[in-house]
Design a protein around this motif. Sequence first.
Motif, PDB file in Angstrom:
ATOM      1  N   ILE A  84       5.701 -27.042 -36.597  1.00 38.05           N
ATOM      2  CA  ILE A  84       4.363 -26.772 -36.201  1.00 38.05           C
ATOM      3  C   ILE A  84       3.538 -26.793 -37.448  1.00 38.05           C
ATOM      4  O   ILE A  84       3.791 -26.061 -38.351  1.00 38.05           O
ATOM      5  CB  ILE A  84       4.205 -25.459 -35.426  1.00 38.05           C
ATOM      6  N   ILE A  95      -3.321 -18.572 -35.704  1.00 40.03           N
ATOM      7  CA  ILE A  95      -1.955 -18.537 -35.211  1.00 40.03           C
ATOM      8  C   ILE A  95      -1.351 -17.142 -35.070  1.00 40.03           C
ATOM      9  O   ILE A  95      -0.455 -16.962 -34.302  1.00 40.03           O
ATOM     10  CB  ILE A  95      -1.064 -19.421 -36.098  1.00 40.03           C
ATOM     11  N   ILE A 101       2.633 -19.967 -30.352  1.00 36.61           N
ATOM     12  CA  ILE A 101       3.261 -21.287 -30.374  1.00 36.61           C
ATOM     13  C   ILE A 101       4.045 -21.523 -29.094  1.00 36.61           C
ATOM     14  O   ILE A 101       3.950 -22.586 -28.475  1.00 36.61           O
ATOM     15  CB  ILE A 101       4.169 -21.431 -31.611  1.00 36.61           C
ATOM     16  N   CYS A 184       5.660 -23.846 -37.261  1.00 33.15           N
ATOM     17  CA  CYS A 184       4.406 -24.534 -37.546  1.00 33.15           C
ATOM     18  C   CYS A 184       4.560 -25.327 -38.838  1.00 33.15           C
ATOM     19  O   CYS A 184       4.972 -24.784 -39.853  1.00 33.15           O
ATOM     20  CB  CYS A 184       3.268 -23.527 -37.691  1.00 33.15           C
ATOM     21  N   VAL A 237       2.980 -28.288 -33.871  1.00 34.14           N
ATOM     22  CA  VAL A 237       3.567 -27.007 -33.468  1.00 34.14           C
ATOM     23  C   VAL A 237       4.658 -27.263 -32.443  1.00 34.14           C
ATOM     24  O   VAL A 237       4.525 -28.141 -31.588  1.00 34.14           O
ATOM     25  CB  VAL A 237       2.503 -26.040 -32.896  1.00 34.14           C
TER      26      VAL A 237
END
Length: 445
Positions: A84, A95, A101, A184, A237
Amino acid sequence: MSRKDGYSEEELRNILGGTRITSEKIDGKITETLLMIRGNEVDHRRYPTRNMYRDKKKRRRGFRRKMARSFGAAAAVLLLAFGICAVNPALAAEIPVIGSIFEKVRDVFSFGRLPQDEVVELTENSVDGGKAGEADTAGRFQTGTKMGDRSRESERVKSVQNAGFTITFTEYYATDQAVYLGVCVESEEALPKLAVMGETGYQLMQMHVKQKYSFREDVISSAWPVEGIQEDAHTFVGIMRIDYERIRVDSRRYEEACEEAERKGEPLPEINETTRDYWLDEIEIPEMFEVDMQIYRIWAYSSEMAGKYEKSGEWGVSFEITQSSEGMRSISVDEVNEQGIGIDHIELTPVELSVHTVETKGRLFYTAVLDRNGLALPAGNAYWSDGGSKCEMMIGKHDISEVTVYICDYDAYMEIDKTLMTPGEYREELERLALFKKEIQIEKD
């Protein structure tokens, strides 16, 4: 079955397959084989990566060619990326929300939505006595809070930066079958447009990793795929699934024997149902364990490039994993026909179903599962052992209150053209080919 960029979900899984061998030497050749497959240089049905018995059917010409066939399954986790990406600090700031995610990619992830209440956030660990929010240069992590626990403000896990890439692990979900990691990857330079694959339309990256687990003495190398989405030109991601079957087998004795045989110019030892237990050792995976991961290469397939996109570097992370016990169960079937083909039991987690089959030696089989509505569960990896196999299926949005399991001859199954079949036509073919069939009722836990 639908196609996207030339490969259906089932074809990808058959190409990649499953194996318990973890070896850079083996994995390297498998990767070459995958590239040939994608370039239409070989027929993927000649390289059925779902088994280790295939090496009995033909004599291998040379070690690498043998490995590509017998352990082609190692490519299962070998096809694509880790990831990601969030190159832009402004994007990275978005995030920190726990489970973001997993939620972002849930509609494309093959295994479907992960149980939100059992997802654990990975938080920063100040190992050098510094302030909260700091971490050592190795990027060490500790487990944090479950998603349902809002007793403290969540903190973004420290990212690991190298070679123009920032890699961040944000959360995980662990069952008694596998670990799912939210990852990520952020790139300073623009990434090429990644190919869209499978029935759910996910994009893939792959990360090559050296790993040290607390339950093993050795360091093992793997290439783990990450299914996800490319958010923008700099960010990918996704979810990495670490299958326990690929980290529970110690193959050092076999690899040492191969190296010795190569030095002496002697034939390499073979692994089959007779010799497997001699060469390979099973390791029990505990409910809690630690892992140090050293990532050294990332690559992915792009719809804009003839080859693959690749990046090398050094990214090190460490964290602890604790398995969830929610929704884990085993259902005994214990039914075998006169041919010695049948089902011992099935294992269930909230996101996957594994069929443990009983099979006759010297023959290759394919296991297919239909849900209550007659729709096929996408096949994951398959692992062969003496007397049977473990075939992993992805539950996703399927209704598994009732499933029908079909065990077919592998070659006969591969001969049917499943590309444009309707679910009804596919079921008819399974009824025709099945050497064993069983309907199983699954009550809610």
